[in-house]
Write an enzyme that holds these catalytic residues in place. Structure first.
Site, mmCIF file in Angstrom:
data_model
loop_
_atom_site.group_PDB
_atom_site.id
_atom_site.type_symbol
_atom_site.label_atom_id
_atom_site.label_comp_id
_atom_site.label_asym_id
_atom_site.label_seq_id
_atom_site.Cartn_x
_atom_site.Cartn_y
_atom_site.Cartn_z
ATOM 1 N N LYS A 1 -25.497 54.185 -3.478
ATOM 2 C CA LYS A 1 -24.674 53.046 -3.916
ATOM 3 C C LYS A 1 -25.502 52.030 -4.699
ATOM 4 O O LYS A 1 -25.097 51.565 -5.761
ATOM 5 C CB LYS A 1 -24.027 52.322 -2.720
ATOM 6 C CG LYS A 1 -23.044 53.152 -1.925
ATOM 7 C CD LYS A 1 -22.299 52.310 -0.899
ATOM 8 C CE LYS A 1 -23.173 51.712 0.192
ATOM 9 N NZ LYS A 1 -23.738 52.690 1.131
ATOM 10 N N ARG B 1 -15.920 48.079 4.799
ATOM 11 C CA ARG B 1 -16.428 49.176 5.620
ATOM 12 C C ARG B 1 -15.598 49.399 6.878
ATOM 13 O O ARG B 1 -15.932 50.286 7.663
ATOM 14 C CB ARG B 1 -17.861 48.850 6.064
ATOM 15 C CG ARG B 1 -18.944 49.529 5.231
ATOM 16 C CD ARG B 1 -20.217 48.763 5.483
ATOM 17 N NE ARG B 1 -21.401 49.545 5.565
ATOM 18 C CZ ARG B 1 -22.449 49.358 4.751
ATOM 19 N NH1 ARG B 1 -22.392 48.502 3.772
ATOM 20 N NH2 ARG B 1 -23.540 50.050 4.939
ATOM 21 N N ARG C 1 -26.350 54.568 12.074
ATOM 22 C CA ARG C 1 -25.594 54.180 10.877
ATOM 23 C C ARG C 1 -24.668 55.313 10.431
ATOM 24 O O ARG C 1 -23.560 55.065 9.978
ATOM 25 C CB ARG C 1 -26.558 53.779 9.746
ATOM 26 C CG ARG C 1 -27.268 52.460 10.054
ATOM 27 C CD ARG C 1 -28.454 52.226 9.161
ATOM 28 N NE ARG C 1 -28.108 52.006 7.782
ATOM 29 C CZ ARG C 1 -28.935 52.199 6.761
ATOM 30 N NH1 ARG C 1 -30.160 52.656 6.977
ATOM 31 N NH2 ARG C 1 -28.558 51.945 5.540
ATOM 32 N N ARG D 1 -37.534 50.170 5.256
ATOM 33 C CA ARG D 1 -36.583 49.179 5.769
ATOM 34 C C ARG D 1 -36.446 49.390 7.263
ATOM 35 O O ARG D 1 -36.377 50.535 7.713
ATOM 36 C CB ARG D 1 -35.220 49.441 5.107
ATOM 37 C CG ARG D 1 -34.748 48.333 4.238
ATOM 38 C CD ARG D 1 -33.569 48.777 3.406
ATOM 39 N NE ARG D 1 -32.334 48.937 4.176
ATOM 40 C CZ ARG D 1 -31.141 49.156 3.619
ATOM 41 N NH1 ARG D 1 -31.034 49.239 2.299
ATOM 42 N NH2 ARG D 1 -30.065 49.290 4.348
HETATM 43 P P1 AMP Z 1 -26.425 48.557 3.406
HETATM 44 O O1 AMP Z 1 -27.592 47.987 2.668
HETATM 45 O O2 AMP Z 1 -25.141 48.505 2.617
HETATM 46 O O3 AMP Z 1 -26.696 49.930 3.972
HETATM 47 O O4 AMP Z 1 -26.179 47.596 4.671
HETATM 48 C C1 AMP Z 1 -27.201 47.356 5.610
HETATM 49 C C2 AMP Z 1 -26.604 46.814 6.906
HETATM 50 O O5 AMP Z 1 -25.931 45.566 6.644
HETATM 51 C C3 AMP Z 1 -25.547 47.688 7.562
HETATM 52 O O6 AMP Z 1 -26.107 48.725 8.369
HETATM 53 C C4 AMP Z 1 -24.786 46.657 8.413
HETATM 54 O O7 AMP Z 1 -25.528 46.274 9.555
HETATM 55 C C5 AMP Z 1 -24.753 45.461 7.466
HETATM 56 N N1 AMP Z 1 -23.576 45.499 6.560
HETATM 57 C C6 AMP Z 1 -23.569 45.669 5.213
HETATM 58 N N2 AMP Z 1 -22.315 45.653 4.730
HETATM 59 C C7 AMP Z 1 -21.504 45.487 5.797
HETATM 60 C C8 AMP Z 1 -20.092 45.415 5.958
HETATM 61 N N3 AMP Z 1 -19.246 45.536 4.923
HETATM 62 N N4 AMP Z 1 -19.609 45.215 7.218
HETATM 63 C C9 AMP Z 1 -20.421 45.078 8.276
HETATM 64 N N5 AMP Z 1 -21.777 45.162 8.197
HETATM 65 C C10 AMP Z 1 -22.312 45.359 6.968
#
Ligand code: AMP
Length: 214
Positions: free
Chosen positions: A13, A88, A169, A158
């Site tokens: 993404k 999400r 996740r 990370r």
């Molecule tokens: P990402 O970088 O998109 O993988 O997001 C990293 C982390 O941020 C996720 O594992 C969640 O803990 C949190 N996060 C990001 N987007 C959302 C969302 N739309 N709803 C809830 N938690 C989110």
């Protein structure tokens, strides 16, 4: 253009969002990036989100919806936007529909990047972020501890790319986010992309599919 870009962790993404932002000149709104920045700056929102992000769990919907509503009201979002990693959950979809209707913005399309769980695990275990310039690179385990090709900064894993958190996740994605795709299909145009391909092929497939909207 107003686009939702969705897919499992590690589906690419962030990479595709950066290309789309450049191509269409729209705001790139990555909820993961916003949360990481809030955590790093120690804000109230960061304190609320930190335990969830660290464990690979979803931050509660009310927190996320407040954050998105505020972000969509910022001036750069008036030119159009790309939501990266939002919505999400089903509650987030309904909240997004409410917010966009209230502010008079129409969502053009959803893009879903599809990739098998075993590829996700392989990609995330090799993903490193530059501690300086934040560039993302995939080094593979053999090269762990190397330096950033762009600025020479140290490459770090990370916190939430640790293997156990990745497993969480992926489970959360299957349970909470996959049902979102079906709901979106009933409401919006949705483009399905095979994201197991290389980055360039994925970008080509997205651009071809988007040409009818631009
Ligand atoms: P990402 O970088 O998109 O993988 O997001 C990293 C982390 O941020 C996720 O594992 C969640 O803990 C949190 N996060 C990001 N987007 C959302 C969302 N739309 N709803 C809830 N938690 C989110």
């Amino acid at each position: 253009m107003r686009i939702m870009l969705l897919g499992a962790p590690g589906s690419g993404k962030g990479t595709q969002a950066a290309l789309l932002k450049e191509r269409y000149g729209i705001a790139h709104i990555s909820t993961g990036d916003i949360l990481r920045s809030e955590v790093a700056r120690g804000t109230d929102l960061g304190h609320k989100a930190e335990p969830f992000v660290k464990q690979g769990k979803l931050v509660p919907d009310d927190v996320m919806l407040g954050m998105i509503e505020a972000r969509l009201a910022e001036p750069d979002a008036m030119r159009g936007w790309l939501l990266d990693g939002f919505p999400r959950t089903l509650v987030q979809v309904h909240g997004l529909v409410d917010v966009t209707e209230r502010i008079g913005q129409k969502i053009d399309v959803g893009i879903i990047l599809h990739v098998a769980p075993e590829i996700v695990v392989r990609r995330l275990s090799g993903r490193r972020n530059c501690a300086n310039c934040k560039a993302v690179t995939n080094v593979g385990d053999a090269a762990a501890g190397g330096v950033c090709a762009k600025c020479g900064g140290p490459l770090v894993l990370r916190d939430d790319d640790e293997p156990e958190t990745v497993r969480n996740r992926i489970q959360v994605f299957g349970r909470e986010t996959q049902p979102v795709f079906e709901l979106l299909r009933g409401r919006y145009d949705v483009i399905d992309i095979d994201a197991a391909q290389g980055q360039e092929q994925v970008a080509d497939a997205i651009w071809k599919a988007l040409s009818k909207y631009a």
